[in-house]
Design an enzyme around this catalytic site. Structure first.
Site, PDB file in Angstrom:
ATOM      1  N   GLU A  45      -7.674  31.056  70.623  1.00 31.56           N
ATOM      2  CA  GLU A  45      -6.911  32.232  70.213  1.00 31.56           C
ATOM      3  C   GLU A  45      -7.812  33.210  69.462  1.00 31.56           C
ATOM      4  O   GLU A  45      -8.603  32.815  68.604  1.00 31.56           O
ATOM      5  CB  GLU A  45      -5.744  31.792  69.329  1.00 31.56           C
ATOM      6  CG  GLU A  45      -4.752  32.885  68.986  1.00 31.56           C
ATOM      7  CD  GLU A  45      -3.533  32.342  68.257  1.00 31.56           C
ATOM      8  OE1 GLU A  45      -2.549  33.090  68.139  1.00 31.56           O
ATOM      9  OE2 GLU A  45      -3.557  31.173  67.824  1.00 31.56           O
ATOM     10  N   LYS A 114       1.196  37.808  72.742  1.00 29.63           N
ATOM     11  CA  LYS A 114       1.903  36.648  72.200  1.00 29.63           C
ATOM     12  C   LYS A 114       3.357  37.016  71.950  1.00 29.63           C
ATOM     13  O   LYS A 114       3.661  38.089  71.412  1.00 29.63           O
ATOM     14  CB  LYS A 114       1.233  36.209  70.895  1.00 29.63           C
ATOM     15  CG  LYS A 114       1.636  34.836  70.396  1.00 29.63           C
ATOM     16  CD  LYS A 114       0.741  34.401  69.237  1.00 29.63           C
ATOM     17  CE  LYS A 114       1.026  32.987  68.779  1.00 29.63           C
ATOM     18  NZ  LYS A 114       0.103  32.546  67.712  1.00 29.63           N
ATOM     19  N   CYS A 175      -0.458  29.285  71.612  1.00 30.25           N
ATOM     20  CA  CYS A 175      -0.404  28.550  70.352  1.00 30.25           C
ATOM     21  C   CYS A 175       1.029  28.223  69.912  1.00 30.25           C
ATOM     22  O   CYS A 175       1.630  27.271  70.376  1.00 30.25           O
ATOM     23  CB  CYS A 175      -1.150  29.318  69.263  1.00 30.25           C
ATOM     24  SG  CYS A 175      -1.479  28.317  67.779  1.00 30.25           S
ATOM     25  N   PRO A 357     -18.123  18.644  39.089  1.00 30.39           N
ATOM     26  CA  PRO A 357     -17.926  17.875  37.854  1.00 30.39           C
ATOM     27  C   PRO A 357     -17.407  16.479  38.230  1.00 30.39           C
ATOM     28  O   PRO A 357     -16.310  16.348  38.762  1.00 30.39           O
ATOM     29  CB  PRO A 357     -16.858  18.675  37.100  1.00 30.39           C
ATOM     30  CG  PRO A 357     -16.832  20.022  37.759  1.00 30.39           C
ATOM     31  CD  PRO A 357     -17.197  19.789  39.180  1.00 30.39           C
ATOM     32  N   LEU A 358     -18.208  15.465  37.993  1.00 30.39           N
ATOM     33  CA  LEU A 358     -17.883  14.098  38.403  1.00 30.39           C
ATOM     34  C   LEU A 358     -17.361  13.331  37.199  1.00 30.39           C
ATOM     35  O   LEU A 358     -18.122  12.965  36.302  1.00 30.39           O
ATOM     36  CB  LEU A 358     -19.131  13.428  38.985  1.00 30.39           C
ATOM     37  CG  LEU A 358     -18.948  12.100  39.716  1.00 30.39           C
ATOM     38  CD1 LEU A 358     -17.970  12.232  40.868  1.00 30.39           C
ATOM     39  CD2 LEU A 358     -20.298  11.588  40.226  1.00 30.39           C
ATOM     40  N   SER A 359     -16.063  13.059  37.178  1.00 27.14           N
ATOM     41  CA  SER A 359     -15.418  12.538  35.976  1.00 27.14           C
ATOM     42  C   SER A 359     -15.401  11.021  35.892  1.00 27.14           C
ATOM     43  O   SER A 359     -15.176  10.458  34.825  1.00 27.14           O
ATOM     44  CB  SER A 359     -13.968  13.036  35.915  1.00 27.14           C
ATOM     45  OG  SER A 359     -13.200  12.435  36.952  1.00 27.14           O
ATOM     46  N   GLY A 360     -15.571  10.351  37.008  1.00 27.52           N
ATOM     47  CA  GLY A 360     -15.413   8.906  37.008  1.00 27.52           C
ATOM     48  C   GLY A 360     -14.034   8.473  37.455  1.00 27.52           C
ATOM     49  O   GLY A 360     -13.716   7.282  37.437  1.00 27.52           O
ATOM     50  N   GLY A 361     -13.190   9.445  37.866  1.00 37.33           N
ATOM     51  CA  GLY A 361     -11.853   9.138  38.372  1.00 37.33           C
ATOM     52  C   GLY A 361     -11.801   9.224  39.888  1.00 37.33           C
ATOM     53  O   GLY A 361     -12.767   9.638  40.545  1.00 37.33           O
ATOM     54  N   ASP A 363     -10.109  11.218  41.972  1.00 36.45           N
ATOM     55  CA  ASP A 363     -10.113  12.524  42.638  1.00 36.45           C
ATOM     56  C   ASP A 363     -11.521  13.085  42.812  1.00 36.45           C
ATOM     57  O   ASP A 363     -11.924  13.472  43.913  1.00 36.45           O
ATOM     58  CB  ASP A 363      -9.247  13.514  41.852  1.00 36.45           C
ATOM     59  CG  ASP A 363      -7.772  13.150  41.902  1.00 36.45           C
ATOM     60  OD1 ASP A 363      -7.371  12.468  42.861  1.00 36.45           O
ATOM     61  OD2 ASP A 363      -7.029  13.533  40.991  1.00 36.45           O
ATOM     62  N   SER A 364     -12.300  13.174  41.753  1.00 34.97           N
ATOM     63  CA  SER A 364     -13.659  13.687  41.886  1.00 34.97           C
ATOM     64  C   SER A 364     -14.524  12.719  42.681  1.00 34.97           C
ATOM     65  O   SER A 364     -15.440  13.130  43.395  1.00 34.97           O
ATOM     66  CB  SER A 364     -14.277  13.953  40.509  1.00 34.97           C
ATOM     67  OG  SER A 364     -14.400  12.761  39.758  1.00 34.97           O
TER      68      SER A 364
END
Length: 645
Positions: A45, A114, A175, A357-361, A363-364
């Protein structure tokens, strides 16, 4: 004999307003289709302009340059003796349409606008275009002079018509029209159209491919016919990822399928079909009863036969056999979809890499692993000799002494382009700091570790000097307002530091350019509002912004084994926590405790709200039945109010 034809469809990585680049990719797809013997080629498209042009579709220049590019396609020598289905915007009587232009041997046969526009979710087509109406209506379109000089034509038909070749009939379904209840393929099929083309700009969404393939199979199983599906691939300069996966189906069976996640700019798939199989499939008498009452489409005659004696009389040449369609698991979709999108966005942004930013959780962590997956895909493509990937990769790293550099190790490549930072405070734990460091070492990114207590203290000192007030955390006797403000200042300062490091880390490492800041806020927390405004959720791009916490955890579990990263098990076992409040032996901050619900429960809210479109009352009604065995209706009501605040 005499009924075999080779048909081609494709996925193209088109860039918004990159007219010359888009043209080259279109011509390459035509070239490949021609080499494989195809007589019909279908493209995505709005392939000439790119799908994500937004308000540039309101500008006259966009239409002028589209005609200029179409003129070059018309003159392309290798396009001769082929029927081409090309996508571009067209302005007719000062009304703008999203169109397919059907061409053959330097002539325009039909401009097909379309008829049903995508205008919900991520799509706003009605902002730029008007839907063509009524059905089966055509009128004259007066061509611009630049095209008249090429084709010798002054007027061509525009509207809802079909193209009749010497040996078959072809119709267009654009589409969104596939997803509508009364899709055009139904009426076209009853009127004898045997081949349906569908050109799409369909974005990636977890588990969406099942629906797309089911609709295509159902369309050709019930109505009979051949279906050629083409799709945009890549980010198109937008924050969506279009996931390709071109398809060819006949009579309810898939016979060719392209890749869903690929770093290739041009991917063409072809299949050989016997058009008599369609006619045989339509032999039921009940279809005939409906067909004789069907309204007819205007047929545009094309002096081309899609079947060819070259293949019909070739020994041992037969139609393409049905295949089992391929689906990725949701975990694989998360591993590959956002990774391909990240690479496409990075190379288009002309920046030098990413900062996270790597937090240790979790998500990151998930965001970091997606970048690791991207590095793996780049290394694999480079090792396979993908010249476009190699050229883009060398531009990104920007090191002249490495002009012949080809990455062979994802960890080594990650160290060049991927930067992470643990931004700790006195409220951060040793465990999260260590997890972040171990993950960074495992995937090879350039990692720094810092404490930002002095910065937080300085901001609080300024507040104290101005107001003569010193906010305290709740455990120190502070109010809820004080407690929340002290948490938020930590989170917002991380955003400020992220952009500072993103701009200057390449300079620190004696490199050029800057970095894109990655966010790591999942869709559940966004729906719930469980985040700090303008903290690390504020970023240039957020690869996990449409993914739930539960899906992210499943992805991490998958990546642990698939990518060989055992440290990920520690992330899965850790309690989700923002680590913004002081912890004691009696109190450790927990995300689920702060929200007043578990992530499993939050995911149910997300599905009811976004997928089932429930308001507060209908959500309450469903939750009463869902949780009636464990909660009384008044308890569900209180819980729901907690979740919606």
């Amino acid at each position: 004999m005499g009924h075999l034809m080779i048909l081609a469809t494709c996925s193209l990585n088109q860039w918004a307003l990159d007219f010359e680049g888009n043209l080259e990719r279109i011509l390459e797809s035509i070239r490949v289709a021609k080499q494989r013997g195809a007589t019909l080629r279908v493209g995505p498209e709005l392939e000439i302009t790119g799908y994500g042009c937004f308000d540039h579709f309101l500008e006259g220049d966009t239409y002028l340059h589209s005609w200029e590019m179409l003129g070059k396609i018309l003159e392309f020598e290798e396009a001769r003796d082929m029927l081409l289905d090309i996508g571009m915007p067209v302005s007719h009587k000062n009304v703008k349409y999203n169109c397919r232009v059907i061409i053959h041997n330097c002539k325009i046969l039909l401009i097909r606008p379309k008829m049903f526009l995508a205008n919900d979710g991520n799509y706003r087509e009605m902002r730029y275009f008007t839907a063509w109406s009524p059905a089966r209506y055509i009128e004259d379109y007066y061509l611009p002079r630049i095209i008249r000089n090429v084709t010798g034509q002054t007027v061509v038909p525009i509207g809802d018509a079909v193209v009749s070749t010497i040996d078959t009939c072809i119709g267009v379904e654009l589409c969104e029209e596939l997803f509508t209840p009364n899709s055009p393929h139904i009426s076209m099929g009853l009127d004898g159209v045997e081949i349906i083309t569908n050109s799409s700009g369909s974005h990636h969404e977890l588990r969406k491919l099942y629906r797309r393939i089911d609709l295509i199979k159902e369309a050709t199983l019930k109505s009979g016919g051949v279906y050629l599906y083409s799709n945009q691939q890549g980010c198109d300069g937008d924050r969506l990822y279009y996931d390709g996966c071109a398809l060819i189906a006949i009579n309810g069976q898939i016979i060719a399928q392209g890749s869903q996640f690929s770093l290739k700019d041009v991917e063409v798939i072809t299949a050989t079909i016997d058009i008599e199989d369609v006619r045989s499939h339509r032999g039921m008498s009940s279809r005939g009863m409906q067909a004789v009452n069907a309204n007819s489409y205007h047929r545009i005659k094309a002096s081309i036969a899609l079947s060819s004696e070259k293949i019909n009389f070739k020994p041992h040449f037969s139609p393409t056999k049905p295949i089992k369609e391929h689906y990725h698991t949701p975990e694989q979709e998360i591993a590959f979809g956002p990774a391909c999108w990240l690479w496409d966005y990075l190379r288009r942004s002309k920046t030098s890499g990413f900062f996270l930013p790597l937090s240790g959780g979790v998500d990151s962590c998930a965001t970091a692993v997606i970048v690791h997956s991207m590095c793996r895909l780049v290394v694999e493509a480079a090792s396979n000799g993908d010249t476009q990937v190699i050229m883009d990769m060398r531009k990104i790293i920007g090191e002249k002494e490495d002009s012949d550099y080809i990455p062979t190790d994802p960890k080594e490549f990650a160290n060049r382009i991927f930067h992470t930072c643990y931004m700790g405070t006195v409220n951060s734990s040793k465990e999260t700091r260590e997890r972040a460091k171990k993950l960074a070492n495992t995937i090879g990114c350039y990692h720094i570790d810092m404490n930002m207590d002095s910065i937080v203290s300085s901001v609080c000192t300024v507040f104290n000097l101005v107001t003569n007030k010193a906010p305290r955390f709740r455990i120190d006797g502070g109010t809820d307002a004080e407690n929340l403000a002290l948490q938020n200042v930590q989170a917002r300062l991380r955003m400020v530091l992220s952009y500072l490091f993103a701009q200057l880390l390449p300079w620190v490492r004696n490199k050029t350019g800057s970095l894109l800041v990655l966010g790591s806020s999942n869709v559940d927390e966004c729906l719930r509002g469980y985040l700090t405004k303008y903290d690390c959720s504020s970023a240039d791009i957020n690869p996990i912004g449409a993914i739930s916490k539960n899906d992210l955890r499943k992805f991490i579990d998958y990546a642990k084994n698939e990518f060989g990263i055992p440290i990920l098990d520690e992330f899965l076992k850790a309690t989700p926590t923002a680590e913004l409040e002081p912890f004691t032996h009696e109190y450790i901050q927990s995300d689920e405790a702060d929200m007043g619900m578990t992530y499993d429960e939050l995911s149910i809210f997300g599905k009811l709200r976004k997928i089932e479109r429930c308001g507060p009352f209908s959500m309450f009604s469903k939750l009463v039945h869902e949780w009636g065995t464990k909660l009384r209706p008044e308890e569900v009501f209180r819980f729901q109010n907690n979740g919606l605040t």
